[in-house]
Design a protein around this motif. Structure first.
Motif: not given
Length: 265
Positions: A91-109
């Motif tokens: 899990v890219p914890i640090d990137r997800l926690a920053k709240g950027r759309f692309q990181d969260n969107f790709e991980f949610l997919q």
């Protein structure tokens, strides 16, 4: 054991951000308004509980928060749950926690594909599982009234009327004597009752304050334990990786890492 899935963003069957967000809110009865708000990690924690009940402690999850420290703790719990279920996904914890759309969107997919591959169709009440706590980005006051946690409790209201006793119907003399006694003592009784009521309210406020302090300390302790577990697991992975390397291929960096890890202080 969970079913692992491989994901690349190049497929045409991926859902849109609107469809994915609607799926999360529908499944969890949550209040997320944007994909970026899934950076809290709470949704992933409870979705793991849907798939694998008991794989993590839901009581430790901060379901409604806008504090990055809570995001990190939730996401670490989620990563530990994946590790426990033998899921080969970092899990890219640090990137997800920053709240950027692309990181969260790709991980949610990716997670949607993982969910579909492991969901067995069982019934699940998300609100009951989290004790009716609201779920969304922010604080409970920022959510709709229907999603806020009602912590109020009804208190019985006293009518203040004297209790009628069977003996009150006896002679007028007895009634008059009783009324005179009550009239003489009325002022003192009222003062005593008022003082008792004031003291009771002060005691209740003190108890509430102490209970809140205890709960806060308990949550801090749980956060420390989760952080410790997270970093300990990371050290174990590093140790296993180094020990798996042949001795003749290990360079000075590996030896230095071992020296640090095995140092007594």
């Amino acid at each position: 054991m969970a079913v692992n899935v491989h994901f690349t963003g190049q497929t045409t069957e991926n859902l849109s951000r609107i469809e994915l967000l609607a799926w999360v809110n529908r499944t969890l009865l949550s209040e997320f308004k944007k994909v970026e708000e899934l950076c809290t990690g709470a949704a992933y924690c409870q979705l793991m509980d849907v798939l694998f009940p008991g794989c993590l402690a839901l009581r430790r999850v901060k379901f409604c928060t806008n504090v990055e420290h809570d995001f990190l703790n939730n996401l670490r719990m989620f990563q530990n749950a994946l590790n426990q279920m033998k899921v080969n996904k970092a899990v890219p914890i640090d990137r997800l926690a920053k709240g950027r759309f692309q990181d969260n969107f790709e991980f949610l997919q990716w997670f949607k594909k993982f969910y579909d591959a492991n969901y067995d169709g069982k019934e699940y009440d998300p609100q009951m599982a989290r004790n009716n706590a609201p779920m969304g980005y922010g604080t409970p006051s920022t959510l709709r009234p229907t999603q806020r946690l009602n912590t109020g409790s009804a208190r019985p209201v006293s009518s203040g009327r004297p209790v009628k006793r069977a003996g009150d119907a006896n002679g007028a003399a007895e009634r008059k004597q009783a009324e005179e006694k009550m009239g003489a003592a009325g002022g003192g009784v009222g003062d005593t009752a008022g003082a008792q009521a004031a003291g009771g309210e002060e005691t209740n406020e003190r108890i509430s304050a102490l209970s809140a302090e205890i709960n806060e300390l308990a949550m801090q302790m749980q956060n420390v334990e989760m952080s410790r577990e997270y970093y300990f697991n990371k050290l174990v992975l590093i140790e296993n990786y180094i020990n798996e390397q042949p001795e003749d291929s290990q360079d000075g960096l590996c030896a230095k890492v071992k020296e640090i890890m095995y140092a007594s202080t």
